[in-house]
Design a protein around this motif. Structure first.
Motif, PDB file in Angstrom:
ATOM      1  N   GLU A  83       0.262  -3.753 -52.047  1.00 15.30           N
ATOM      2  CA  GLU A  83       1.048  -5.015 -52.605  1.00 15.30           C
ATOM      3  C   GLU A  83      -0.483  -5.221 -53.262  1.00 15.30           C
ATOM      4  OE1 GLU A  83       3.182  -8.453 -55.547  1.00 15.30           O
ATOM      5  OE2 GLU A  83       1.956  -9.371 -53.520  1.00 15.30           O
ATOM      6  N   ILE A  84      -1.576  -5.215 -52.982  1.00 16.83           N
ATOM      7  CA  ILE A  84      -2.542  -5.676 -53.616  1.00 16.83           C
ATOM      8  C   ILE A  84      -3.511  -4.257 -53.948  1.00 16.83           C
ATOM      9  CG2 ILE A  84      -4.385  -5.743 -52.144  1.00 16.83           C
ATOM     10  CD1 ILE A  84      -5.446  -7.675 -54.074  1.00 16.83           C
ATOM     11  N   ALA A  85      -3.105  -3.109 -52.661  1.00 15.06           N
ATOM     12  CA  ALA A  85      -3.186  -2.300 -53.504  1.00 15.06           C
ATOM     13  C   ALA A  85      -2.551  -1.125 -54.405  1.00 15.06           C
ATOM     14  CB  ALA A  85      -3.475  -1.509 -51.905  1.00 15.06           C
ATOM     15  N   ALA A  86      -1.431  -1.313 -54.842  1.00 13.93           N
ATOM     16  CA  ALA A  86      -0.841  -0.634 -55.190  1.00 13.93           C
ATOM     17  C   ALA A  86      -0.916  -1.015 -57.059  1.00 13.93           C
ATOM     18  CB  ALA A  86       0.554  -0.884 -55.456  1.00 13.93           C
ATOM     19  N   ILE A  87      -1.019  -2.696 -57.616  1.00 15.63           N
ATOM     20  CA  ILE A  87      -1.775  -2.863 -58.323  1.00 15.63           C
ATOM     21  C   ILE A  87      -3.340  -2.557 -58.841  1.00 15.63           C
ATOM     22  CG2 ILE A  87      -2.045  -5.366 -59.359  1.00 15.63           C
ATOM     23  CD1 ILE A  87      -0.147  -6.835 -57.567  1.00 15.63           C
ATOM     24  N   ALA A  88      -4.496  -2.962 -57.803  1.00 16.46           N
ATOM     25  CA  ALA A  88      -5.775  -2.228 -58.560  1.00 16.46           C
ATOM     26  C   ALA A  88      -5.571  -0.417 -58.326  1.00 16.46           C
ATOM     27  CB  ALA A  88      -6.038  -2.070 -56.965  1.00 16.46           C
ATOM     28  N   ALA A  89      -4.330   0.385 -57.418  1.00 16.86           N
ATOM     29  CA  ALA A  89      -4.501   1.351 -58.527  1.00 16.86           C
ATOM     30  C   ALA A  89      -3.711   2.194 -59.859  1.00 16.86           C
ATOM     31  CB  ALA A  89      -3.501   2.338 -56.905  1.00 16.86           C
ATOM     32  N   MET A  90      -3.110   0.884 -60.025  1.00 18.16           N
ATOM     33  CA  MET A  90      -1.582   0.944 -61.151  1.00 18.16           C
ATOM     34  C   MET A  90      -3.051   0.427 -62.241  1.00 18.16           C
ATOM     35  SD  MET A  90       1.270  -0.647 -60.212  1.00 18.16           S
ATOM     36  CE  MET A  90       2.261  -1.070 -61.591  1.00 18.16           C
ATOM     37  N   LYS A  91      -3.953  -0.702 -62.345  1.00 17.27           N
ATOM     38  CA  LYS A  91      -4.981  -1.460 -62.961  1.00 17.27           C
ATOM     39  C   LYS A  91      -6.402  -0.016 -63.585  1.00 17.27           C
ATOM     40  CE  LYS A  91      -7.267  -5.019 -62.753  1.00 17.27           C
ATOM     41  NZ  LYS A  91      -7.514  -6.420 -61.832  1.00 17.27           N
ATOM     42  N   HIS A  92      -6.351   0.866 -62.336  1.00 17.51           N
ATOM     43  CA  HIS A  92      -7.085   2.335 -62.192  1.00 17.51           C
ATOM     44  C   HIS A  92      -6.449   3.520 -62.661  1.00 17.51           C
ATOM     45  CE1 HIS A  92     -10.570   4.303 -61.464  1.00 17.51           C
ATOM     46  NE2 HIS A  92      -9.979   5.204 -61.460  1.00 17.51           N
ATOM     47  N   SER A  93      -5.042   3.846 -62.994  1.00 20.02           N
ATOM     48  CA  SER A  93      -5.168   5.000 -63.470  1.00 20.02           C
ATOM     49  C   SER A  93      -3.886   4.671 -64.646  1.00 20.02           C
ATOM     50  CB  SER A  93      -4.455   5.316 -62.214  1.00 20.02           C
ATOM     51  OG  SER A  93      -2.820   4.410 -61.790  1.00 20.02           O
ATOM     52  N   GLY A  94      -3.514   3.570 -65.137  1.00 20.73           N
ATOM     53  CA  GLY A  94      -2.328   3.278 -66.192  1.00 20.73           C
ATOM     54  C   GLY A  94      -1.463   3.623 -65.810  1.00 20.73           C
ATOM     55  N   GLN A  95      -0.411   4.093 -63.748  1.00 22.86           N
ATOM     56  CA  GLN A  95       0.415   4.979 -63.772  1.00 22.86           C
ATOM     57  C   GLN A  95       0.720   4.004 -63.374  1.00 22.86           C
ATOM     58  OE1 GLN A  95       0.936   7.417 -65.623  1.00 22.86           O
ATOM     59  NE2 GLN A  95      -0.165   7.671 -67.208  1.00 22.86           N
ATOM     60  N   ALA A  96       2.215   4.502 -62.716  1.00 21.97           N
ATOM     61  CA  ALA A  96       3.014   4.210 -61.695  1.00 21.97           C
ATOM     62  C   ALA A  96       2.576   4.437 -60.432  1.00 21.97           C
ATOM     63  CB  ALA A  96       4.027   3.896 -62.038  1.00 21.97           C
ATOM     64  N   VAL A  97       2.260   4.137 -58.906  1.00 29.82           N
ATOM     65  CA  VAL A  97       1.685   4.611 -58.082  1.00 29.82           C
ATOM     66  C   VAL A  97       2.390   4.552 -56.680  1.00 29.82           C
ATOM     67  CG1 VAL A  97      -0.562   3.955 -58.364  1.00 29.82           C
ATOM     68  CG2 VAL A  97       0.528   2.501 -57.525  1.00 29.82           C
ATOM     69  N   VAL A  98       2.580   5.319 -56.167  1.00 33.21           N
ATOM     70  CA  VAL A  98       2.747   5.138 -54.895  1.00 33.21           C
ATOM     71  C   VAL A  98       2.043   5.544 -53.284  1.00 33.21           C
ATOM     72  CG1 VAL A  98       5.495   6.666 -55.665  1.00 33.21           C
ATOM     73  CG2 VAL A  98       3.423   8.101 -54.606  1.00 33.21           C
ATOM     74  N   THR A  99       2.855   4.598 -52.037  1.00 31.91           N
ATOM     75  CA  THR A  99       1.451   5.044 -51.354  1.00 31.91           C
ATOM     76  C   THR A  99       1.637   5.955 -50.809  1.00 31.91           C
ATOM     77  OG1 THR A  99       1.936   2.290 -50.861  1.00 31.91           O
ATOM     78  CG2 THR A  99       0.766   3.626 -49.218  1.00 31.91           C
ATOM     79  N   ALA A 100       0.116   6.376 -50.184  1.00 34.26           N
ATOM     80  CA  ALA A 100       0.745   7.851 -49.560  1.00 34.26           C
ATOM     81  C   ALA A 100       0.565   7.926 -47.923  1.00 34.26           C
ATOM     82  CB  ALA A 100      -0.145   9.216 -50.515  1.00 34.26           C
ATOM     83  N   SER A 101      -0.878   7.127 -47.974  1.00 42.06           N
ATOM     84  CA  SER A 101      -1.375   6.913 -46.843  1.00 42.06           C
ATOM     85  C   SER A 101      -1.885   5.349 -46.417  1.00 42.06           C
ATOM     86  CB  SER A 101      -1.889   7.756 -46.027  1.00 42.06           C
ATOM     87  OG  SER A 101      -3.243   7.757 -46.375  1.00 42.06           O
ATOM     88  N   ILE A 102      -1.454   4.585 -45.132  1.00 38.58           N
ATOM     89  CA  ILE A 102      -2.529   3.871 -44.824  1.00 38.58           C
ATOM     90  C   ILE A 102      -3.214   4.190 -43.753  1.00 38.58           C
ATOM     91  CG2 ILE A 102      -2.905   1.418 -43.993  1.00 38.58           C
ATOM     92  CD1 ILE A 102       0.035   0.990 -45.136  1.00 38.58           C
ATOM     93  N   ASP A 103      -4.881   4.192 -44.177  1.00 39.93           N
ATOM     94  CA  ASP A 103      -5.594   4.889 -42.825  1.00 39.93           C
ATOM     95  C   ASP A 103      -6.505   3.988 -41.811  1.00 39.93           C
ATOM     96  OD1 ASP A 103      -5.541   7.384 -45.002  1.00 39.93           O
ATOM     97  OD2 ASP A 103      -6.988   6.779 -46.068  1.00 39.93           O
ATOM     98  N   THR A 104      -6.440   3.172 -41.912  1.00 41.86           N
ATOM     99  CA  THR A 104      -7.323   1.958 -41.662  1.00 41.86           C
ATOM    100  C   THR A 104      -6.608   0.901 -41.589  1.00 41.86           C
ATOM    101  OG1 THR A 104      -9.353   2.267 -42.093  1.00 41.86           O
ATOM    102  CG2 THR A 104      -8.607   3.180 -40.232  1.00 41.86           C
ATOM    103  N   VAL A 105      -5.962  -0.421 -40.996  1.00 42.70           N
ATOM    104  CA  VAL A 105      -6.017  -1.575 -40.706  1.00 42.70           C
ATOM    105  C   VAL A 105      -6.384  -2.071 -39.448  1.00 42.70           C
ATOM    106  CG1 VAL A 105      -4.690  -3.410 -40.525  1.00 42.70           C
ATOM    107  CG2 VAL A 105      -3.895  -1.169 -41.855  1.00 42.70           C
ATOM    108  N   ASN A 106      -7.732  -2.879 -39.975  1.00 45.07           N
ATOM    109  CA  ASN A 106      -8.727  -3.950 -38.738  1.00 45.07           C
ATOM    110  C   ASN A 106      -8.269  -4.590 -39.136  1.00 45.07           C
ATOM    111  OD1 ASN A 106      -9.937  -1.445 -37.595  1.00 45.07           O
ATOM    112  ND2 ASN A 106     -11.405  -1.662 -40.118  1.00 45.07           N
ATOM    113  N   PHE A 107      -7.556  -5.875 -38.323  1.00 44.70           N
ATOM    114  CA  PHE A 107      -7.439  -6.965 -37.434  1.00 44.70           C
ATOM    115  C   PHE A 107      -8.422  -7.965 -37.063  1.00 44.70           C
ATOM    116  CE2 PHE A 107      -2.817  -5.556 -38.504  1.00 44.70           C
ATOM    117  CZ  PHE A 107      -2.134  -6.096 -39.448  1.00 44.70           C
ATOM    118  N   LEU A 108      -9.203  -8.893 -37.597  1.00 50.40           N
ATOM    119  CA  LEU A 108     -10.631  -9.506 -37.042  1.00 50.40           C
ATOM    120  C   LEU A 108     -10.105 -10.286 -36.865  1.00 50.40           C
ATOM    121  CD1 LEU A 108     -12.477  -7.621 -39.778  1.00 50.40           C
ATOM    122  CD2 LEU A 108     -12.435  -6.681 -37.948  1.00 50.40           C
ATOM    123  N   SER A 109      -8.847 -11.073 -36.860  1.00 51.09           N
ATOM    124  CA  SER A 109      -8.499 -12.761 -36.822  1.00 51.09           C
ATOM    125  C   SER A 109      -7.953 -12.938 -37.733  1.00 51.09           C
ATOM    126  CB  SER A 109     -10.473 -13.234 -37.153  1.00 51.09           C
ATOM    127  OG  SER A 109      -9.903 -13.460 -38.454  1.00 51.09           O
TER     128      SER A 109
END
Length: 161
Positions: free
Chosen positions: A40-66
């Motif tokens: 959700e937050i990635a989509a919002i950041a991308a929408m703010k940057h592009s001024g467009q609707a966005v779709v998730t193309a990939s989640i490349d890395t997720v590191n659960f640290l704690s």
């Protein structure tokens, strides 16, 4: 000259309280719940940057640290790090403020690729980005490596071995 925006234009911060329905039998937040928040937050950041609707193309890395527990406060921060023609790489950090001690720790980091689309769902061009923080600059310098890796991986999708 191509249109570029500072990474700060896309920076987005959200705060979430970890509630009992968000947790598993161990009392810690479900990884899937954290992934939902990250998407959700990635989509919002991308929408703010592009001024467009966005779709998730990939989640490349997720590191659960704690982990986070019921009553902890999560702060998610996302910003566009690099761009292609219509794609945006978004970096998300999740910090946890412990409800009992107030201690703050990094719990999760993630890199996602979002694509800007028009009303018909077709990719559209996005502005370039200028990294601002030292962390953004470091990640920006390695963005082309990650993009090439994603392209190599996508070349194998759908092929039988």
């Amino acid at each position: 000259m191509e249109h570029v925006l500072p990474a700060g234009e896309s920076r987005t911060v959200q705060t979430k309280l970890v509630l009992p329905p968000d947790t598993n039998h161990m009392g810690t937040i479900f990884g899937g719940t954290v992934l939902s928040y990250i998407d959700e937050i990635a989509a919002i950041a991308a929408m703010k940057h592009s001024g467009q609707a966005v779709v998730t193309a990939s989640i490349d890395t997720v590191n659960f640290l704690s982990s986070a527990r019921t009553g902890d406060i999560l702060t998610l921060e996302g910003a566009v790090l690099s761009t292609g023609r219509s794609s945006m790489e978004v970096y998300v950090k999740v910090r946890c403020r412990k409800g009992d001690t107030g201690a703050v720790m990094l719990t999760t980091t993630a890199l996602l690729t979002m694509v800007a689309v028009d009303a018909a769902g077709h990719p559209v061009p996005v502005p370039g980005v200028i990294p601002e923080t030292e962390e953004e600059k470091r990640l920006y310098q390695t963005a082309s490596f990650r993009r090439n890796r994603r392209l190599r991986i996508s070349d194998f999708s759908g092929e039988a071995t």
